[in-house]
Design an enzyme around this catalytic site. Structure first.
Site, PDB file in Angstrom:
ATOM      1  N   ASP A 138       0.905  -1.525   0.092  1.00  0.00           N
ATOM      2  CA  ASP A 138      -0.433   0.111  -0.114  1.00  0.00           C
ATOM      3  C   ASP A 138       0.918   1.357   0.027  1.00  0.00           C
ATOM      4  OD1 ASP A 138      -2.913  -1.219   2.265  1.00  0.00           O
ATOM      5  OD2 ASP A 138      -2.197  -1.778  -0.430  1.00  0.00           O
ATOM      6  N   LYS A 184     -26.498 -14.229  -4.977  1.00  0.00           N
ATOM      7  CA  LYS A 184     -27.743 -13.633  -5.598  1.00  0.00           C
ATOM      8  C   LYS A 184     -26.952 -12.281  -4.746  1.00  0.00           C
ATOM      9  CE  LYS A 184     -32.334 -11.759  -7.069  1.00  0.00           C
ATOM     10  NZ  LYS A 184     -32.723 -10.271  -5.812  1.00  0.00           N
TER      11      LYS A 184
HETATM   12  S1  IVH Z   1     -28.553 -11.523 -13.415  1.00  0.00           S
HETATM   13  C1  IVH Z   1     -31.682 -10.612 -16.776  1.00  0.00           C
HETATM   14  N1  IVH Z   1     -27.495 -12.388 -11.577  1.00  0.00           N
HETATM   15  O1  IVH Z   1     -30.486  -9.402  -8.848  1.00  0.00           O
HETATM   16  C2  IVH Z   1     -31.054 -10.902 -15.848  1.00  0.00           C
HETATM   17  N2  IVH Z   1     -28.479 -10.514 -11.492  1.00  0.00           N
HETATM   18  O2  IVH Z   1     -33.684  -9.231  -9.079  1.00  0.00           O
HETATM   19  C3  IVH Z   1     -30.793  -9.808 -14.653  1.00  0.00           C
HETATM   20  N3  IVH Z   1     -28.258  -9.398  -8.776  1.00  0.00           N
HETATM   21  O3  IVH Z   1     -31.377  -6.715 -11.369  1.00  0.00           O
HETATM   22  C4  IVH Z   1     -30.201 -10.271 -13.592  1.00  0.00           C
HETATM   23  N4  IVH Z   1     -27.208 -10.407  -8.003  1.00  0.00           N
HETATM   24  O4  IVH Z   1     -29.160  -6.367  -9.751  1.00  0.00           O
HETATM   25  C5  IVH Z   1     -28.304 -11.694 -11.771  1.00  0.00           C
HETATM   26  N5  IVH Z   1     -25.770 -12.793  -9.942  1.00  0.00           N
HETATM   27  C6  IVH Z   1     -26.451 -11.956 -10.508  1.00  0.00           C
HETATM   28  C7  IVH Z   1     -27.289 -11.168  -9.417  1.00  0.00           C
HETATM   29  C8  IVH Z   1     -28.356 -10.043  -9.888  1.00  0.00           C
HETATM   30  C9  IVH Z   1     -27.422 -10.188  -8.464  1.00  0.00           C
HETATM   31  C10 IVH Z   1     -29.289  -8.725  -8.962  1.00  0.00           C
HETATM   32  C11 IVH Z   1     -30.006  -7.537 -10.511  1.00  0.00           C
HETATM   33  C12 IVH Z   1     -31.281  -7.547 -10.946  1.00  0.00           C
HETATM   34  C13 IVH Z   1     -32.002  -8.070  -9.544  1.00  0.00           C
HETATM   35  C14 IVH Z   1     -32.936  -9.213 -10.118  1.00  0.00           C
END
Ligand code: IVH
Length: 649
Positions: free
Chosen positions: A9, A92
């Site tokens: 750092d 997610k």
């Molecule tokens: S894919 C069309 N992958 O969840 C596919 N979304 O509830 C769109 N999110 O708007 C998203 N982790 O902000 C995807 N591994 C992941 C995710 C993810 C979080 C969020 C994203 C999306 C929301 C939908």
């Protein structure tokens, strides 16, 4: 991005300052991908709008295994197949979706999802995130894209979220409800300097357009994003060839959830083949080829028996709901924090209310909402008392502050908390010095600050309630033992606001002892990596207070001799440490041998010449690499000069 820094750092900071100096001298040479451009200069007027060329969709949610199997059946029916469908299962992340647009490898724009068609322009905000490369590397399937729209999540770690709220609470500002809100509030700032302070992170989970690339599967996309330098959370992502594997990984994520440093609220299950994704298509809101499989929330209903008010080390009055005990996700819960009066008012929490409470990780459970239909008819709104529940002094709420504080700096409740913290396991670790004993010591006036503990005679302790000869001598022994803790623990035990264990370690790595630390000004402290203005000010204020200085001197006089931390050792310099060498043309040894020599001298070998190359060693009949080296002004060596340099001639 990889959490594997190649330099210290301190070295980073030195190079950064060096660059800042050069850019000041030659402003015409400042490039948009310069690290100095991560923090925007001036607040922006307002957010512009960015239209998503491909709409940013949402996901439909499922909540149990039955629904997952239904999704799998729909997929197979849609694709007209009977065999297993390969899926990718990802965590997610609970954050904010953004799109990052890179043109010819350079970050040109960042946008929130907005309504899916049009998002807010948060380009200057996203530029401040260290995990978002300003320039992509040219590696892997996305190496040659003319335009690539990267989609992913901006989020905050639990620790950074807690720290942010702690700082806001100290400053009397409103706190964020959860890391997701904090991330959204932080990226949607007109002043990118605020965004920069918030320690946001980014993980890519897909793409929009990618011109000049033709990936075939979602997993290839994630690997490709990772290859160009974007974080893609591959560690917790799994390519699953059947439903059993999908379920298995979902359960695994649910299992590790509380141990992850950031919040996830489920798993996203996506059809891996992009051709299959296209075949299945999308609805207006979400794709048919993916679902969000949400975890069961860690919530439960219970009734508030009464509201109690605790007094913290800094005199803050904290209302706590005492509830009928209830099981939340396997943990018995009977207390929940109500934070402060604003929170109580906002949720209208009253004694006797039936409430929904929520537990997340190790944090103290919270009241999420009041079930007003179940409220007893005679209930009344709750106000934190105007007097300290312990010393009865006035409790005041300063303008702009969220918390009411007891104004009495000698309030026994504050003192008890201070001593309790001092003696706690991660601080001085004084075994046996529990709450009951501390209460007596403070109430009898035997301890007026932590240093007094070391001046207690064994007989004094022995004569307290629940004490006997043996337990008293154990306490004396524990006190003796605690005199030799490491110096960072001693600092932490002083209970300086905002100085947690980590900050204490950072400070005591920078200074040899507490005396030296105590005379530093805020500017010096702020120049230490990891120390912000609030912490610096808090440390300076603490040592400026004469009582605190006296207390520390009294501690040291009784024989507290903290063990200094080991300072990081300087790496021994090797002739090529940190240098990149490229060979071209014929030399007298095999390439593998040449590589070994370079690596033994601390350097590494690269196959192509770039600005990052330090030396080009040219043998006979050198190729175009030599021209490139000359063009870039890179130091060219003969084989002999190279051998001289590494001391192997
Ligand atoms: S894919 C069309 N992958 O969840 C596919 N979304 O509830 C769109 N999110 O708007 C998203 N982790 O902000 C995807 N591994 C992941 C995710 C993810 C979080 C969020 C994203 C999306 C929301 C939908």
């Amino acid at each position: 991005v990889l959490d594997e820094p190649e330099i210290t750092d301190a070295e980073y900071d030195r190079l950064f300052r060096n660059l800042q100096g050069l850019e000041k001298q030659y402003p015409e040479l400042v490039t948009p991908d310069s690290p100095t451009q991560r923090v925007g200069g001036q607040p922006l007027e307002k957010f512009g709008q960015i239209r998503h060329v491909i709409p940013m969709l949402s996901l439909s949610n499922i909540f149990d295994e039955k629904e997952l199997l239904e999704f799998d059946e729909r997929t197979k029916r849609g694709l007209g197949i009977h065999s297993e469908v390969p899926y990718v299962v990802e965590p997610k992340l609970d954050g904010v979706a953004v799109e990052l647009i890179y043109e010819r490898g350079l970050l040109v724009a960042g946008a929130t999802r907005g309504d899916g068609i049009t998002g807010e322009d948060v380009t200057s905000g996203v530029r401040t995130l260290k995990s978002i490369p300003l320039k992509l590397e040219s590696k892997g399937p996305f190496a040659e894209t003319s335009v690539i729209e990267v989609r992913g999540e901006i989020f905050m770690s639990r620790a950074d979220f807690d720290k942010l709220n702690e700082i806001r609470e100290e400053a009397g500002l409103s706190t964020f409800a959860n890391p997701r809100n904090a991330s959204a509030g932080s990226i949607r700032q007109l002043d990118p300097r605020i965004t920069a302070q918030r320690r946001l992170r980014f993980t890519a989970h897909g793409i929009g357009r990618a011109e000049g690339a033709a990936p075939r599967t979602h997993f290839e996309i994630l690997q490709g994003l990772y290859a160009v330098g974007l974080p893609a959370n591959l560690e917790h992502t799994r390519l699953c060839n059947d439903m059993e594997a999908v379920l298995d990984h979902f359960r695994h994520l649910r299992e590790i959830r509380e141990r992850l440093p950031y919040e996830i609220d489920g798993a996203v299950v996506k059809v891996n083949s992009l051709a299959d994704q296209t075949a299945m298509g999308v609805t207006a809101r979400s794709p048919r080829w993916a679902v969000a499989f949400k975890f069961q929330p860690l919530q439960a209903n219970t009734r508030i028996l009464r509201i109690e008010v605790g007094v913290g080390r800094t005199g803050t009055l904290t209302p706590v709901a005492i509830m009928e005990p209830v099981n939340v996700g396997g943990v018995r819960v009977s207390r929940a924090t109500l934070h402060n009066q604003d929170e109580i008012d906002r949720k209208d929490v009253r004694q006797g209310d039936t409430v929904v409470i929520q537990r997340a990780g190790d944090v103290i459970p919270e009241v999420v909402e009041v079930l007003k239909d179940l409220r007893p008819p005679d209930s009344a709104p709750y106000s934190i008392p105007d007097n300290c529940p312990v010393c009865d002094s006035q409790a005041v709420r300063l303008p702009g502050q969220a918390a009411k504080r007891c104004v009495n700096s000698t309030c026994p409740a504050r003192l008890k908390e201070t001593v309790r913290h001092f003696a706690s396991r991660n601080a001085m670790d004084i075994e046996g010095l529990g709450v009951k004993l501390i209460d007596q010591l403070v109430d009898l006036g035997l301890v007026k600050n932590p240093a007094d503990l070391y001046y207690l005679a064994k007989d004094t302790i022995k004569n307290l309630q629940r004490m006997a000869d043996k337990s008293a001598s154990n306490i004396v022994k524990a006190l003796e033992k605690s005199k030799h803790v490491s110096v960072d623990r001693l600092l932490y035990s002083l209970g300086i606001p905002l100085v947690g264990e980590h900050i204490a370690r950072v400070l005591m790595t920078a200074f040899p002892d507490i005396d030296t630390l105590s005379v530093q000004g805020a500017d010096v402290l702020r120049s230490i990596h990891g120390i912000g203005p609030e912490v610096a000010q808090s440390v300076v204020s603490f040592f400026r207070e004469p009582h605190n200085g006296d207390m520390i001197q009294r501690l040291l006089r009784t024989g507290v001799t903290p063990v200094p931390l080991e300072r990081p050792e300087e790496e021994p310099e090797t002739p090529l440490s940190g240098k990149t060498v490229v060979f071209t043309g014929t030399i007298s040894m095999a390439r593998a041998e040449a590589r070994r020599l370079v690596e033994d001298a601390g350097g590494n070998v690269s196959g192509s010449v770039s600005r990052k190359t330090d030396y080009v060693v040219a043998g006979q009949d050198p190729g175009s690499k030599l021209d490139k080296a000359r063009e870039l002004g890179i130091h060219v060596l003969t084989e002999e000069e190279f051998r001289d340099l590494i001391g192997k001639s």
